[in-house]
Design an enzyme around this catalytic site. Structure first.
Site, PDB file in Angstrom:
ATOM      1  N   TYR A 161       0.839  -1.207   0.000  1.00  0.00           N
ATOM      2  CA  TYR A 161       0.000   0.000   0.000  1.00  0.00           C
ATOM      3  C   TYR A 161       0.874   1.257   0.000  1.00  0.00           C
ATOM      4  O   TYR A 161       0.619   2.205  -0.750  1.00  0.00           O
ATOM      5  CB  TYR A 161      -0.902  -0.056   1.239  1.00  0.00           C
ATOM      6  CG  TYR A 161      -1.931   1.022   1.356  1.00  0.00           C
ATOM      7  CD1 TYR A 161      -3.145   0.948   0.666  1.00  0.00           C
ATOM      8  CD2 TYR A 161      -1.731   2.122   2.193  1.00  0.00           C
ATOM      9  CE1 TYR A 161      -4.112   1.934   0.811  1.00  0.00           C
ATOM     10  CE2 TYR A 161      -2.689   3.106   2.339  1.00  0.00           C
ATOM     11  CZ  TYR A 161      -3.877   3.009   1.647  1.00  0.00           C
ATOM     12  OH  TYR A 161      -4.837   3.995   1.794  1.00  0.00           O
ATOM     13  N   LYS A 165       1.058   4.234  -2.746  1.00  0.00           N
ATOM     14  CA  LYS A 165       0.717   5.629  -2.414  1.00  0.00           C
ATOM     15  C   LYS A 165       1.907   6.563  -2.635  1.00  0.00           C
ATOM     16  O   LYS A 165       1.732   7.697  -3.069  1.00  0.00           O
ATOM     17  CB  LYS A 165       0.189   5.719  -0.979  1.00  0.00           C
ATOM     18  CG  LYS A 165      -1.140   4.987  -0.752  1.00  0.00           C
ATOM     19  CD  LYS A 165      -2.243   5.487  -1.671  1.00  0.00           C
ATOM     20  CE  LYS A 165      -3.609   4.891  -1.316  1.00  0.00           C
ATOM     21  NZ  LYS A 165      -4.666   5.341  -2.241  1.00  0.00           N
TER      22      LYS A 165
HETATM   23  P1  NAD Z   1     -13.472   2.130   0.990  1.00  0.00           P
HETATM   24  O1  NAD Z   1     -12.955   0.756   1.065  1.00  0.00           O
HETATM   25  O2  NAD Z   1     -14.478   2.583   1.997  1.00  0.00           O
HETATM   26  O3  NAD Z   1     -14.035   2.441  -0.464  1.00  0.00           O
HETATM   27  C1  NAD Z   1     -13.251   2.161  -1.610  1.00  0.00           C
HETATM   28  C2  NAD Z   1     -14.148   2.056  -2.812  1.00  0.00           C
HETATM   29  O4  NAD Z   1     -13.300   1.733  -3.917  1.00  0.00           O
HETATM   30  C3  NAD Z   1     -15.181   0.925  -2.688  1.00  0.00           C
HETATM   31  O5  NAD Z   1     -16.432   1.384  -3.150  1.00  0.00           O
HETATM   32  C4  NAD Z   1     -14.623  -0.155  -3.608  1.00  0.00           C
HETATM   33  O6  NAD Z   1     -15.635  -0.976  -4.182  1.00  0.00           O
HETATM   34  C5  NAD Z   1     -13.907   0.684  -4.650  1.00  0.00           C
HETATM   35  N1  NAD Z   1     -12.892  -0.087  -5.373  1.00  0.00           N
HETATM   36  C6  NAD Z   1     -11.956  -0.919  -4.850  1.00  0.00           C
HETATM   37  N2  NAD Z   1     -11.220  -1.447  -5.819  1.00  0.00           N
HETATM   38  C7  NAD Z   1     -11.689  -0.944  -6.989  1.00  0.00           C
HETATM   39  C8  NAD Z   1     -11.341  -1.138  -8.343  1.00  0.00           C
HETATM   40  N3  NAD Z   1     -10.355  -1.970  -8.704  1.00  0.00           N
HETATM   41  N4  NAD Z   1     -12.030  -0.451  -9.285  1.00  0.00           N
HETATM   42  C9  NAD Z   1     -13.040   0.373  -8.940  1.00  0.00           C
HETATM   43  N5  NAD Z   1     -13.421   0.578  -7.679  1.00  0.00           N
HETATM   44  C10 NAD Z   1     -12.752  -0.076  -6.711  1.00  0.00           C
HETATM   45  O7  NAD Z   1     -12.146   3.063   1.054  1.00  0.00           O
HETATM   46  P2  NAD Z   1     -12.004   4.571   1.528  1.00  0.00           P
HETATM   47  O8  NAD Z   1     -11.552   4.559   2.933  1.00  0.00           O
HETATM   48  O9  NAD Z   1     -13.182   5.383   1.132  1.00  0.00           O
HETATM   49  O10 NAD Z   1     -10.728   5.003   0.644  1.00  0.00           O
HETATM   50  C11 NAD Z   1     -10.798   5.808  -0.503  1.00  0.00           C
HETATM   51  C12 NAD Z   1      -9.382   6.196  -0.907  1.00  0.00           C
HETATM   52  O11 NAD Z   1      -8.765   6.938   0.148  1.00  0.00           O
HETATM   53  C13 NAD Z   1      -8.474   5.000  -1.176  1.00  0.00           C
HETATM   54  O12 NAD Z   1      -7.618   5.286  -2.263  1.00  0.00           O
HETATM   55  C14 NAD Z   1      -7.687   4.879   0.101  1.00  0.00           C
HETATM   56  O13 NAD Z   1      -6.460   4.243  -0.107  1.00  0.00           O
HETATM   57  C15 NAD Z   1      -7.535   6.333   0.483  1.00  0.00           C
HETATM   58  N6  NAD Z   1      -7.250   6.517   1.906  1.00  0.00           N
HETATM   59  C16 NAD Z   1      -8.143   6.138   2.854  1.00  0.00           C
HETATM   60  C17 NAD Z   1      -7.825   6.329   4.188  1.00  0.00           C
HETATM   61  C18 NAD Z   1      -8.733   5.932   5.310  1.00  0.00           C
HETATM   62  O14 NAD Z   1      -8.329   6.083   6.477  1.00  0.00           O
HETATM   63  N7  NAD Z   1      -9.952   5.457   5.051  1.00  0.00           N
HETATM   64  C19 NAD Z   1      -6.589   6.908   4.537  1.00  0.00           C
HETATM   65  C20 NAD Z   1      -5.715   7.279   3.537  1.00  0.00           C
HETATM   66  C21 NAD Z   1      -6.059   7.075   2.219  1.00  0.00           C
END
Ligand code: NAD
Length: 255
Positions: A161, A165
């Site tokens: 990951y 990133k």
């Molecule tokens: P989440 O798991 O709640 O939602 C992710 C969404 O992406 C889901 O709807 C999933 O179906 C979709 N998805 C996954 N793989 C996919 C693919 N191959 N093609 C299309 N859609 C796909 O995640 P989140 O927490 O909302 O995260 C959103 C973004 O923010 C991500 O890139 C994550 O890495 C980043 N992020 C999240 C956090 C956190 O604390 N939640 C922190 C830093 C970064």
């Protein structure tokens, strides 16, 4: 955002869902891209019922042919793409090698490494490559990539990951240089700990420790990140290019 068309990848859940709602409320027509058909369809219907403009396209961002086809279908339907929010992301956490009682008991698999890179890194590249040509032709665009604070500082158990990133931050800076001359800005957002399905799978002890280390004393909400995406997509953010905006409640500076 009136008159603008925005693609939000991973738009069916979590941060992406809050982003689709925020962009629709701001007047954008929103294309929700996700692998999760049911949640995406329901969200598009909910936004439309509330008077917004939204459609769902079932797209796996790791599938370059599907991405290109979805861009073509969207251009056919709405004629333009102004904003790409590269938000889709997954985790497959494991230590490089796990040691228990002096023995190596597990190691990060090739499959878990490759899957995370395919979605979180290559998916961002594939989507940006697909939308850039018509943004260049129209001399306006916003590409905003979901990085993470861990892409800046590393994190225990997240080799795959963090590699993705950190790579996203690197690509953001390359595209900011390559595309700026065409009126396209490219920025990254680095969320800290945000309460979504992704983080709910973490052990409670880890979650509590994250909050304890966050100066504002709470987990971030999906809306906190959606607001940053919306700002970077706005006309007002036109001179911000190649930036990495932390949305982490001060997590990285520590308490
Ligand atoms: P989440 O798991 O709640 O939602 C992710 C969404 O992406 C889901 O709807 C999933 O179906 C979709 N998805 C996954 N793989 C996919 C693919 N191959 N093609 C299309 N859609 C796909 O995640 P989140 O927490 O909302 O995260 C959103 C973004 O923010 C991500 O890139 C994550 O890495 C980043 N992020 C999240 C956090 C956190 O604390 N939640 C922190 C830093 C970064």
């Amino acid at each position: 955002m009136n008159g603008r068309v925005a693609i939000i990848t991973g738009g069916a859940n979590g941060i992406g869902r809050a982003t689709a709602q925020a962009f629709a409320r701001a007047g954008a027509a929103v294309a929700i891209w996700d692998r999760h058909q049911e949640a995406g369809t329901v969200l598009a219907e909910t936004i439309t019922a509330a008077g917004g403009q939204a459609l769902f396209q079932r797209v796996d961002v790791a599938d370059a042919a599907a991405v290109d086809a979805a861009v073509a279908a969207l251009l056919e339907r709405w004629g333009r793409i102004d904003v790409l929010i590269n938000n889709a992301g997954i985790i497959r956490d494991a230590q490089l090698v796990k040691v228990k009682d002096g023995q190596i008991v597990a190691r990060l698999s090739d499959a878990d490494f490759d899957t995370v890179i395919a979605v979180n890194l290559k998916g961002v590249f594939t989507c940006a490559r697909a939308v850039a040509p018509q943004m260049i032709a129209r001399r306006w665009g916003r590409i905003i990539n979901a990085a993470s604070v861990v892409g800046l500082y590393g994190n225990f158990g997240q080799t795959n990951y963090v590699a993705a990133k950190a790579g996203v931050i690197g690509m953001t800076r390359v595209w900011a240089r390559e595309l700026g001359r065409y009126g396209i800005t490219v920025n990254a957002v680095a969320p800290g700990f945000i309460a979504t399905d992704m983080t709910q799978s973490m052990p409670p002890k880890v979650l509590e420790a994250m909050i304890a280390r966050t100066p504002v004393g709470r987990a971030g909400q999906p809306e906190d990140v959606a607001a940053a995406y919306l700002f970077l997509a706005s006309e007002q953010a036109g001179f911000i290019n190649g930036a990495v905006l932390s949305v982490d409640g001060g997590l990285v500076i520590g308490t």
